[in-house]
Design an enzyme around this catalytic site. Structure first.
Site, PDB file in Angstrom:
ATOM      1  N   HIS A 280       0.779  -1.066   0.062  1.00 24.98           N
ATOM      2  CA  HIS A 280      -0.165  -0.128  -0.090  1.00 24.98           C
ATOM      3  C   HIS A 280       0.818   1.278  -0.139  1.00 24.98           C
ATOM      4  O   HIS A 280       2.020   1.041   0.188  1.00 24.98           O
ATOM      5  CB  HIS A 280      -0.880   0.040   1.305  1.00 24.98           C
ATOM      6  CG  HIS A 280      -1.995  -0.741   1.051  1.00 24.98           C
ATOM      7  ND1 HIS A 280      -1.920  -2.267   1.304  1.00 24.98           N
ATOM      8  CD2 HIS A 280      -3.223  -0.671   0.584  1.00 24.98           C
ATOM      9  CE1 HIS A 280      -3.157  -2.781   1.205  1.00 24.98           C
ATOM     10  NE2 HIS A 280      -4.123  -1.746   0.773  1.00 24.98           N
TER      11      HIS A 280
ATOM     12  N   LYS B 174      -0.711   4.934   4.803  1.00 26.21           N
ATOM     13  CA  LYS B 174      -1.785   4.026   5.252  1.00 26.21           C
ATOM     14  C   LYS B 174      -1.502   3.745   6.818  1.00 26.21           C
ATOM     15  O   LYS B 174      -0.125   3.688   7.304  1.00 26.21           O
ATOM     16  CB  LYS B 174      -1.596   2.815   4.699  1.00 26.21           C
ATOM     17  CG  LYS B 174      -2.915   1.843   5.216  1.00 26.21           C
ATOM     18  CD  LYS B 174      -3.034   0.652   4.077  1.00 26.21           C
ATOM     19  CE  LYS B 174      -4.085  -0.381   4.913  1.00 26.21           C
ATOM     20  NZ  LYS B 174      -5.361   0.144   5.113  1.00 26.21           N
TER      21      LYS B 174
HETATM   22  N1  LIG Z   1     -12.894  -0.845   1.835  1.00 21.91           N
HETATM   23  C1  LIG Z   1     -12.344  -0.165   0.878  1.00 21.91           C
HETATM   24  O1  LIG Z   1     -12.169  -0.665  -0.265  1.00 21.91           O
HETATM   25  C2  LIG Z   1     -11.414   0.684   1.100  1.00 21.91           C
HETATM   26  C3  LIG Z   1     -10.867   1.301   2.353  1.00 21.91           C
HETATM   27  N2  LIG Z   1      -9.885   2.066   2.823  1.00 21.91           N
HETATM   28  C4  LIG Z   1      -9.732   2.426   3.837  1.00 21.91           C
HETATM   29  O2  LIG Z   1     -10.734   3.627   4.295  1.00 21.91           O
HETATM   30  C5  LIG Z   1     -10.143   4.733   5.208  1.00 21.91           C
HETATM   31  C6  LIG Z   1      -9.704   5.888   4.429  1.00 21.91           C
HETATM   32  O3  LIG Z   1      -8.841   5.796   3.621  1.00 21.91           O
HETATM   33  P1  LIG Z   1      -8.148   6.891   2.785  1.00 21.91           P
HETATM   34  O4  LIG Z   1      -9.345   7.812   2.258  1.00 21.91           O
HETATM   35  O5  LIG Z   1      -6.964   6.630   1.942  1.00 21.91           O
HETATM   36  O6  LIG Z   1      -7.631   7.968   4.142  1.00 21.91           O
HETATM   37  P2  LIG Z   1      -7.119   9.445   4.198  1.00 21.91           P
HETATM   38  O7  LIG Z   1      -6.403   9.594   5.377  1.00 21.91           O
HETATM   39  O8  LIG Z   1      -6.988  10.010   2.711  1.00 21.91           O
HETATM   40  O9  LIG Z   1      -8.732   9.806   4.757  1.00 21.91           O
HETATM   41  C7  LIG Z   1      -9.577   9.852   5.840  1.00 21.91           C
HETATM   42  C8  LIG Z   1     -10.113  11.168   6.300  1.00 21.91           C
HETATM   43  O10 LIG Z   1     -11.086  10.735   7.403  1.00 21.91           O
HETATM   44  C9  LIG Z   1     -10.977  11.996   7.932  1.00 21.91           C
HETATM   45  N3  LIG Z   1     -11.276  11.739   9.583  1.00 21.91           N
HETATM   46  C10 LIG Z   1     -10.478  11.128  10.360  1.00 21.91           C
HETATM   47  N4  LIG Z   1     -11.260  11.284  11.593  1.00 21.91           N
HETATM   48  C11 LIG Z   1     -12.451  11.660  11.194  1.00 21.91           C
HETATM   49  C12 LIG Z   1     -13.516  11.743  11.960  1.00 21.91           C
HETATM   50  N5  LIG Z   1     -13.935  11.597  13.426  1.00 21.91           N
HETATM   51  N6  LIG Z   1     -14.742  12.462  11.453  1.00 21.91           N
HETATM   52  C13 LIG Z   1     -14.828  12.742  10.106  1.00 21.91           C
HETATM   53  N7  LIG Z   1     -13.594  12.591   9.214  1.00 21.91           N
HETATM   54  C14 LIG Z   1     -12.562  12.230   9.884  1.00 21.91           C
HETATM   55  C15 LIG Z   1      -9.541  12.597   7.778  1.00 21.91           C
HETATM   56  O11 LIG Z   1      -9.553  14.042   8.072  1.00 21.91           O
HETATM   57  C16 LIG Z   1      -9.194  12.225   6.473  1.00 21.91           C
HETATM   58  O12 LIG Z   1      -9.647  13.206   5.642  1.00 21.91           O
HETATM   59  C17 LIG Z   1      -8.863   3.708   5.771  1.00 21.91           C
HETATM   60  O13 LIG Z   1      -9.255   3.023   7.077  1.00 21.91           O
HETATM   61  C18 LIG Z   1      -8.467   2.672   4.652  1.00 21.91           C
HETATM   62  O14 LIG Z   1      -7.851   1.646   4.974  1.00 21.91           O
HETATM   63  C19 LIG Z   1      -9.267   2.671   1.918  1.00 21.91           C
HETATM   64  C20 LIG Z   1      -9.491   2.407   0.508  1.00 21.91           C
HETATM   65  C21 LIG Z   1     -10.383   1.305  -0.001  1.00 21.91           C
HETATM   66  O1  LIG Z   2      -5.769   2.203   2.791  1.00 22.02           O
HETATM   67  C1  LIG Z   2      -6.072   1.823   1.749  1.00 22.02           C
HETATM   68  O2  LIG Z   2      -5.589   2.162   0.923  1.00 22.02           O
HETATM   69  C2  LIG Z   2      -6.809   0.537   1.461  1.00 22.02           C
HETATM   70  N1  LIG Z   2      -7.258   0.011   2.398  1.00 22.02           N
HETATM   71  C3  LIG Z   2      -8.176  -1.120   2.555  1.00 22.02           C
HETATM   72  C4  LIG Z   2      -7.292  -2.426   3.285  1.00 22.02           C
HETATM   73  O3  LIG Z   2      -6.921  -1.982   4.378  1.00 22.02           O
HETATM   74  O4  LIG Z   2      -7.428  -3.465   2.869  1.00 22.02           O
HETATM   75  C5  LIG Z   2      -8.458  -1.524   1.109  1.00 22.02           C
HETATM   76  C6  LIG Z   2      -7.637  -1.356   0.068  1.00 22.02           C
HETATM   77  O5  LIG Z   2      -6.533  -2.104   0.216  1.00 22.02           O
HETATM   78  C7  LIG Z   2      -6.976  -0.098   0.203  1.00 22.02           C
END
Ligand SMILES: NC(=O)C1=CN([C@@H]2O[C@H](COP(=O)(O)OP(=O)(O)OC[C@H]3O[C@@H](n4cnc5c(N)ncnc54)[C@H](O)[C@@H]3O)[C@@H](O)[C@H]2O)C=CC1
Ligand SMILES: O=C(O)C1=N[C@H](C(=O)O)C[C@H](O)C1
Length: 266
Positions: A155, A159
């Protein structure tokens, strides 16, 4: 389909931004508010990189859900807040769709219990990319024949959690079908801490973090005289959005918590 009223938590993030755009372009979705960790008193159009939308910005989810109409909360925040946000959503009768990773097995069990008691649908999807879900399913199929397996996830270097939610879910799906096995041999040793990766029921998980990467995973199987690799790559966050749409549409029709998109894909 009737209009679905949506609140998005984490709209400034990599995923949150894409989710706001998804709601903006989907005819039967409407954004009623966003939950941001920073400022309040603005609208979505005041946030850099977001479409010109008038939905208000809140910093307190409880207040947000008391003031705006909401069918589904999409949470794309941090492991620290994802669970709290789900509990608040349940208390307002709102259905959460959660992509945030870093939940423990106990967290998922606890949240399942609450969803069941309240009869509210909820979806936690460690990975919304359809290809990644297939990769996990194929890996579980292969593990029946190849019990020796290592997971290598890669990743971007911002992350927070390791191993990734996808790697943990893959290991869980494999452990449900493979014979119990501790890999390696009894004389194996780690001359540097962590060299053999994390241990999930005898399976190893390796986490790589580098700039330039988005989200990638390889599941490697070894058998007598052969290896098998199953790999998935997300090149951008758009790859996750069809899965987010499917989850939002499905969560309205269920009355319990579903963990993993594979359980709602036809
Ligand atoms: N299920 C999936 O397919 C995917 C899941 N993810 C997961 O999604 C989450 C977010 O990933 P990204 O967008 O890459 O992270 P990022 O760090 O770019 O965005 C997270 C956002 O959440 C905000 N945030 C933090 N605490 C908050 C709160 N209490 N209230 C409102 N906003 C808050 C932050 O200010 C930040 O803008 C991570 O846990 C990641 O692992 C990421 C990509 C795909
Ligand atoms: O943080 C990410 O970027 C992602 N998080 C998810 C994970 O923890 O598996 C999904 C995807 O891999 C991207």
């Amino acid at each position: 389909m009737n209009e679905v009223k949506i609140v998005i938590a984490g709209p400034r993030g990599n995923m949150g931004k894409e989710a706001v755009k998804l709601v903006d372009r989907t005819e039967h979705f409407s954004l009623t508010a966003v939950l941001d960790s920073k400022s309040s008193g603005q609208t979505v159009k005041d946030i850099d990189g977001l479409p010109s939308m008038d939905a208000p910005v809140y910093t307190d989810l409880d207040l947000c859900l008391s003031e705006v109409e909401c069918d589904v909360l999409i949470d794309l925040t941090t492991p620290e807040y994802g669970k709290k946000h789900m509990e608040i959503a349940f208390s307002h009768g709102v259905r959460p769709v959660v992509g945030t990773t870093g939940f423990s097995n106990e967290d998922v069990q606890e949240l399942s219990k609450t969803a069941e008691q309240k009869g509210i649908g909820a979806i936690i999807a460690p990975n919304f990319a359809i290809g990644a879900v297939l990769m996990m399913k194929f890996a579980a199929m292969a593990a029946k024949y190849f019990p020796d397996v290592e997971i290598m996830e890669q990743h971007h270097d911002r992350k927070l959690d390791a191993p990734s939610g996808t790697a943990v879910k893959t290991a869980k799906m494999i452990s449900e079908v493979r014979e119990a096995k501790v890999q390696g041999h009894e004389d194996e040793r780690e001359d540097m801490d962590g060299a053999r990766g994390a241990d999930y029921e005898g399976m190893r998980i390796h986490s790589i973090r580098l700039p330039g990467l988005v989200a990638h995973q390889e599941v490697l199987f070894g058998g007598e005289g052969q290896t098998l690799k199953i790999r998935h790559d997300s090149m951008n966050r758009g790859s996750f959005m069809p899965g987010v749409q499917l989850a939002v549409e499905t969560v309205l029709k269920i009355d319990q918590l579903v963990y993993g998109l594979e359980n709602i894909m036809e």
